[in-house]
Design an enzyme around this catalytic site. Sequence first.
Site, PDB file in Angstrom:
ATOM      1  N   HIS A  75      15.371 -44.532 -38.920  1.00 32.12           N
ATOM      2  CA  HIS A  75      13.931 -44.785 -38.927  1.00 32.12           C
ATOM      3  C   HIS A  75      13.207 -43.495 -39.291  1.00 32.12           C
ATOM      4  O   HIS A  75      13.811 -42.429 -39.342  1.00 32.12           O
ATOM      5  CB  HIS A  75      13.442 -45.349 -37.590  1.00 32.12           C
ATOM      6  CG  HIS A  75      13.480 -44.398 -36.435  1.00 32.12           C
ATOM      7  ND1 HIS A  75      14.643 -44.028 -35.798  1.00 32.12           N
ATOM      8  CD2 HIS A  75      12.485 -43.737 -35.796  1.00 32.12           C
ATOM      9  CE1 HIS A  75      14.355 -43.198 -34.803  1.00 32.12           C
ATOM     10  NE2 HIS A  75      13.054 -42.997 -34.800  1.00 32.12           N
ATOM     11  N   HIS A  86       9.162 -41.450 -38.968  1.00 30.58           N
ATOM     12  CA  HIS A  86       7.798 -41.379 -38.462  1.00 30.58           C
ATOM     13  C   HIS A  86       6.996 -40.564 -39.464  1.00 30.58           C
ATOM     14  O   HIS A  86       7.486 -39.549 -39.975  1.00 30.58           O
ATOM     15  CB  HIS A  86       7.734 -40.683 -37.102  1.00 30.58           C
ATOM     16  CG  HIS A  86       8.501 -41.371 -36.037  1.00 30.58           C
ATOM     17  ND1 HIS A  86       8.111 -42.567 -35.476  1.00 30.58           N
ATOM     18  CD2 HIS A  86       9.655 -41.026 -35.410  1.00 30.58           C
ATOM     19  CE1 HIS A  86       8.982 -42.928 -34.550  1.00 30.58           C
ATOM     20  NE2 HIS A  86       9.938 -42.008 -34.494  1.00 30.58           N
ATOM     21  N   TYR A  93      15.166 -32.722 -41.911  1.00 32.02           N
ATOM     22  CA  TYR A  93      14.417 -33.810 -42.543  1.00 32.02           C
ATOM     23  C   TYR A  93      13.073 -34.014 -41.861  1.00 32.02           C
ATOM     24  O   TYR A  93      12.684 -35.133 -41.534  1.00 32.02           O
ATOM     25  CB  TYR A  93      15.242 -35.098 -42.521  1.00 32.02           C
ATOM     26  CG  TYR A  93      16.654 -34.888 -42.977  1.00 32.02           C
ATOM     27  CD1 TYR A  93      16.934 -34.514 -44.297  1.00 32.02           C
ATOM     28  CD2 TYR A  93      17.718 -35.022 -42.097  1.00 32.02           C
ATOM     29  CE1 TYR A  93      18.238 -34.290 -44.719  1.00 32.02           C
ATOM     30  CE2 TYR A  93      19.025 -34.815 -42.519  1.00 32.02           C
ATOM     31  CZ  TYR A  93      19.270 -34.447 -43.826  1.00 32.02           C
ATOM     32  OH  TYR A  93      20.557 -34.226 -44.242  1.00 32.02           O
TER      33      TYR A  93
END
Length: 156
Positions: free
Chosen positions: A59, A61, A147
């Site tokens: 996932h 954000h 990342y």
Amino acid sequence: MSLYRRSQTQGAAFFFTVALADRQTSLLIDHIDVLRQAYQRVARDYPFQTMAICVLPNHLHALWQLPPNDNAYPLRWSLIKRYFSRELPANEQRSLSKIAKREKGIWQRRYWEHQIRDDDDMQNHINYIHFNPVKHGLVTNAADWPYSSYSKTMNP
């Protein structure tokens, strides 16, 4: 049944959580270059400012500031997902619904968004984004996660 309505505020800042359908995979970091290309293509064609971002294995954000008179974040996420998915094989365990809609089954259909209310809300969400790899046990220090925008945001 209540109908979920997304914010239509133009020029606002938004926090997003966008997840893969299979939360056991690491496609996002395994194919980080494909994701970066998709993200950059959309940012070029439909500009927005990334205030903070963190890509985790399954996932991501992000916190975006949209341009004035623009509230088209659903279009942007749809394109990012589409461009990323085009480069990967379809999930072998797709539902008939996903097959009928020509979805590869890589992404969850929905995502979470939250309109930023004020400076404190903005800072709280930036902190949440950058701390997420630590929360998930991927690193012990947020600065060590490759990342993330942490180093750019904290050391401009």
